[in-house]
Design a protein around this motif. Structure first.
Motif, mmCIF file in Angstrom:
data_model
loop_
_atom_site.group_PDB
_atom_site.id
_atom_site.type_symbol
_atom_site.label_atom_id
_atom_site.label_comp_id
_atom_site.label_asym_id
_atom_site.label_seq_id
_atom_site.Cartn_x
_atom_site.Cartn_y
_atom_site.Cartn_z
ATOM 1 N N SER A 1 0.728 13.109 -2.039
ATOM 2 C CA SER A 1 0.086 13.063 -3.355
ATOM 3 C C SER A 1 -1.272 13.737 -3.300
ATOM 4 C CB SER A 1 -0.110 11.604 -3.800
ATOM 5 O OG SER A 1 -0.977 11.551 -4.907
ATOM 6 N N PRO A 2 -1.618 14.546 -4.309
ATOM 7 C CA PRO A 2 -2.916 15.221 -4.313
ATOM 8 C C PRO A 2 -4.084 14.272 -4.493
ATOM 9 C CG PRO A 2 -1.791 15.543 -6.405
ATOM 10 C CD PRO A 2 -0.809 14.889 -5.484
ATOM 11 N N HIS A 3 -3.764 13.012 -4.845
ATOM 12 C CA HIS A 3 -4.852 12.057 -5.082
ATOM 13 C C HIS A 3 -5.393 11.456 -3.790
ATOM 14 C CE1 HIS A 3 -4.333 12.031 -9.438
ATOM 15 N NE2 HIS A 3 -3.043 12.081 -9.207
ATOM 16 N N ILE A 4 -4.584 11.427 -2.747
ATOM 17 C CA ILE A 4 -5.004 10.824 -1.491
ATOM 18 C C ILE A 4 -4.631 11.745 -0.348
ATOM 19 C CG2 ILE A 4 -4.701 8.870 0.070
ATOM 20 C CD1 ILE A 4 -4.226 7.097 -2.283
ATOM 21 N N LEU A 5 -5.583 12.021 0.525
ATOM 22 C CA LEU A 5 -5.346 12.880 1.681
ATOM 23 C C LEU A 5 -5.187 11.999 2.914
ATOM 24 C CD1 LEU A 5 -8.056 15.600 0.967
ATOM 25 C CD2 LEU A 5 -5.668 15.544 0.205
ATOM 26 N N ASP A 6 -3.984 11.967 3.467
ATOM 27 C CA ASP A 6 -3.712 11.099 4.612
ATOM 28 C C ASP A 6 -3.948 11.833 5.914
ATOM 29 O OD1 ASP A 6 -2.922 9.025 6.139
ATOM 30 O OD2 ASP A 6 -0.768 9.257 5.786
ATOM 31 N N SER A 7 -4.589 11.169 6.860
ATOM 32 C CA SER A 7 -4.782 11.796 8.172
ATOM 33 C C SER A 7 -4.504 10.807 9.292
ATOM 34 C CB SER A 7 -6.213 12.328 8.292
ATOM 35 O OG SER A 7 -7.134 11.267 8.219
ATOM 36 N N GLY A 8 -3.756 9.765 8.990
ATOM 37 C CA GLY A 8 -3.434 8.802 10.029
ATOM 38 C C GLY A 8 -3.937 7.410 9.697
ATOM 39 N N ASN A 9 -3.420 6.395 10.391
ATOM 40 C CA ASN A 9 -3.810 5.008 10.148
ATOM 41 C C ASN A 9 -4.988 4.654 11.035
ATOM 42 O OD1 ASN A 9 -1.718 4.583 8.289
ATOM 43 N ND2 ASN A 9 -0.243 4.245 9.961
ATOM 44 N N VAL A 10 -6.200 4.871 10.545
ATOM 45 C CA VAL A 10 -7.419 4.585 11.302
ATOM 46 C C VAL A 10 -8.134 3.419 10.642
ATOM 47 C CG1 VAL A 10 -9.633 5.472 12.063
ATOM 48 C CG2 VAL A 10 -7.641 6.958 12.031
ATOM 49 N N GLY B 1 -12.378 1.007 1.444
ATOM 50 C CA GLY B 1 -11.514 -0.161 1.346
ATOM 51 C C GLY B 1 -10.059 0.213 1.258
ATOM 52 N N VAL B 2 -9.264 -0.755 0.792
ATOM 53 C CA VAL B 2 -7.824 -0.597 0.703
ATOM 54 C C VAL B 2 -7.445 -0.031 -0.658
ATOM 55 C CG1 VAL B 2 -5.600 -1.813 0.786
ATOM 56 C CG2 VAL B 2 -7.474 -2.528 2.290
ATOM 57 N N VAL B 3 -6.460 0.857 -0.646
ATOM 58 C CA VAL B 3 -5.926 1.438 -1.878
ATOM 59 C C VAL B 3 -4.425 1.160 -1.891
ATOM 60 C CG1 VAL B 3 -5.665 3.528 -3.265
ATOM 61 C CG2 VAL B 3 -7.673 3.257 -1.798
ATOM 62 N N PRO B 4 -4.009 0.022 -2.467
ATOM 63 C CA PRO B 4 -2.578 -0.335 -2.476
ATOM 64 C C PRO B 4 -1.751 0.751 -3.159
ATOM 65 C CG PRO B 4 -3.953 -2.172 -3.177
ATOM 66 C CD PRO B 4 -4.831 -0.972 -3.141
ATOM 67 N N PRO B 5 -0.508 0.912 -2.745
ATOM 68 C CA PRO B 5 0.239 0.060 -1.796
ATOM 69 C C PRO B 5 0.103 0.481 -0.338
ATOM 70 C CG PRO B 5 1.715 1.662 -2.743
ATOM 71 C CD PRO B 5 0.384 1.895 -3.404
ATOM 72 N N MET B 6 -0.717 1.503 -0.044
ATOM 73 C CA MET B 6 -0.835 1.979 1.335
ATOM 74 C C MET B 6 -1.694 1.037 2.167
ATOM 75 S SD MET B 6 0.957 4.604 1.905
ATOM 76 C CE MET B 6 0.212 5.098 3.440
ATOM 77 N N ALA B 7 -1.274 0.826 3.406
ATOM 78 C CA ALA B 7 -2.040 -0.005 4.324
ATOM 79 C C ALA B 7 -3.210 0.786 4.898
ATOM 80 C CB ALA B 7 -1.131 -0.495 5.447
ATOM 81 N N GLY B 8 -4.168 0.043 5.439
ATOM 82 C CA GLY B 8 -5.282 0.697 6.098
ATOM 83 C C GLY B 8 -6.424 1.016 5.148
ATOM 84 N N LEU B 9 -7.504 1.514 5.746
ATOM 85 C CA LEU B 9 -8.717 1.793 4.990
ATOM 86 C C LEU B 9 -8.751 3.239 4.493
ATOM 87 C CD1 LEU B 9 -11.433 -0.008 7.149
ATOM 88 C CD2 LEU B 9 -10.450 -0.773 4.983
ATOM 89 N N TRP B 10 -9.376 3.379 3.337
ATOM 90 C CA TRP B 10 -9.586 4.704 2.738
ATOM 91 C C TRP B 10 -11.063 4.845 2.368
ATOM 92 C CZ3 TRP B 10 -5.676 8.257 2.344
ATOM 93 C CH2 TRP B 10 -4.364 7.782 2.477
#
Length: 511
Positions: A5-14, A42-51
């Motif tokens: 999704s263009p709204h969130i850039l994922d680079s791993g579960n850190v 903080g957290v951005v549901p439904p994804m786990a981990g911090l953003w």
């Protein structure tokens, strides 16, 4: 949620610890060469981990305004200024001392691996490895006077007192386009550099304190302060400059500044002020800085200025505003009337002017004539658009100006007789220096004011009207001949004028 999704850039579960989470809000960060400010952690549901929710300096870099699936996590000034990014994708930068060591220590002298040296600590000899490298580093840093750390991700001063110990002799620092987030961090760096004279903080997004200014002495030697494109307000400028007792040059380009108050006890030592590309500044705001006592250079390029007027001075008088101003830059504005150029003659000390790319200077097809008219209208000008005005050029410009508007002057009541020379107020307002030019060179004579025809062949011809003397009802014949040829024909016809009837020249008027 789709990771692509263009709204969130994922680079791993850190994961981030709680302390770091609370400290990062407001921090400046760098991601793949782009700079941003952290607005959320903080957290951005439904994804786990911090953003991390960041607001980009370049609003086109983001995809949203800080919202996701109907929930507002943070706010952006631009609808596409925000993004969510995993923490390990973000560069939080390094402290000042680390950055300066990385850049300036042993750049050209690679360390000799394994070199040993015996030193004495107390009464005991100690075997060391790399001791020479440490000594050389300290020696290099202590000698530094000019430091450039542009775009080196500097985020603060580092260990307390470390800068003063490592590089105490620094006089000039370029800290532009770094990750500094507050003015307090700048104060902590500058407070350790007692000889600091030049400081460039351009392209940092700094939060400025609303409380008391930094302690006296922090910027005691500072002469040049560059604050271009940092989003500072005029109130914050005055706040920061209040502890710069010897400040001489202040650069404030592209900040959206509105001059809101007169600097009464601040900026009194400033000689150069750059307000370029602050589009909200108008003519009335300039009156608020018009009494800075030592201001010699004022740069007002690209502020949308359309006119200049000094209401305290009448025609032919000098204004009390900008008493020390010698050099004025008005490039890339909207000045279209000669009245604004006339007003500049009221400045007491103006010697140099730059006014390129204005409607007044761009619309004219004859750039040289425009230059002459500007020179003639501003009597004390020595340099125009970075070109020196020689004595011969000024004389020629003033004589041409006097001649160009001579007929207009006569129609307005001007006269060669000084007792009758009374041009009306309208003419004097349009040409306030004309009377002084008449005194300098004498009033223009009628012969000077005749309209000169362009040097074309048709304008150099004489008209000959020819009629037979014994045929009065015959139509007059007109011929056009060059002046020299006409004179030759007149000479040829004189011996045979009489008694035989022949065609005669009745008149030879100039066309």
């Amino acid at each position: 949620m789709d990771l692509r999704s263009p709204h969130i850039l994922d680079s791993g579960n850190v994961m981030m610890n709680d302390t770091l989470t609370s400290d990062v809000i407001g921090r400046r960060v760098e991601v793949n060469g782009e700079h941003a400010t952290v607005r959320f952690s903080g957290v951005v549901p439904p994804m786990a981990g911090l953003w991390l929710g960041v607001e980009w300096d370049n609003p086109e870099r983001g995809k949203h305004d800080g919202s996701h699936e109907g929930t507002v996590y943070f706010k952006c000034r631009h609808p596409t200024g925000g993004s969510f990014i995993r923490p390990n994708k973000v560069n939080f930068g390094v402290d000042f001392l680390t950055a300066i060591k990385n850049r300036y220590t042993l750049e050209d002298e690679p360390e000799e691996e394994g070199k040993e040296q015996i030193v004495t600590i107390g009464n005991k000899p100690v075997e060391t490895i790399g001791f020479d490298s440490v000594v050389k580093q300290q020696s290099q840093l202590s000698k530094l006077q000019e430091v450039s750390l542009r775009n080196c991700a500097v985020n603060g001063p580092g260990d307390k007192g470390g800068i003063a110990k490592a590089c105490p002799n620094v006089r000039s620092i370029d800290l532009s386009k770094n990750l500094l987030s507050s003015w307090d961090e700048v104060v902590d760096i500058a407070d350790q550099l007692k000889h600091l004279e030049v400081l460039n903080l351009s392209e940092n997004k700094l939060k400025f304190p609303s409380g008391s200014p930094p302690p006296t002495g922090t910027f005691s030697a500072l002469k040049v302060l560059v604050l271009n494109r940092i989003g500072i307000t005029w109130t914050e400028v005055l706040h920061c400059a209040s502890r710069c007792p010897v400040l001489e040059k202040l650069y404030l380009e592209s900040n959206g500044i509105v001059i809101s108050e007169r600097p009464t006890d601040v900026l009194q030592t400033v000689k150069l002020l750059d307000l370029s590309s602050n589009q909200l500044i108008d003519e009335n705001q300039l009156f608020l800085i018009a009494y800075m006592p030592r201001l010699e250079q004022l740069i007002l390029s690209d502020i949308g200025l359309a006119s200049i007027h000094f209401p305290d001075a009448g025609i032919g008088c000098k204004t009390s505003m900008f008493p020390s101003l010698q050099y004025l830059v008005l490039n890339d504005n909207r000045i279209s009337q000669w009245s604004s150029i006339n007003e500049l003659d009221k400045l007491q000390s103006l010697h140099a002017l730059s006014c390129t790319r204005n409607p007044l200077t761009e619309s004219s097809k004859d750039a040289q004539t425009t230059r002459q008219f500007i020179i003639a209208r501003i009597g004390q000008l020595r340099t125009l658009n970075k070109c020196a005005i020689q004595r011969e050029e000024r004389r020629g410009a003033e004589l041409d100006y006097r001649k160009a508007f001579g007929n207009e002057w006569k129609k307005a009541g001007g006269h060669q007789d000084p007792d009758k020379n009374r041009p009306n107020e309208e003419f004097l307002a349009a040409h306030p220096r004309y009377q002084s030019l008449c005194l300098k060179y004498g009033a223009p004579e009628d012969g000077e004011l005749k309209v000169q025809q362009p040097f074309l062949l048709k304008n150099q011809l004489l008209t000959l009207k020819i009629k037979h003397p014994n045929q009065l009802d015959q139509k007059v014949i007109e011929k056009q001949l060059p002046e020299e040829e006409t004179k030759a024909r007149e000479t040829e016809t004189r011996p045979i004028m009489a008694p035989e009837p022949h065609a005669s020249v009745l008149s030879v008027p100039r066309k």
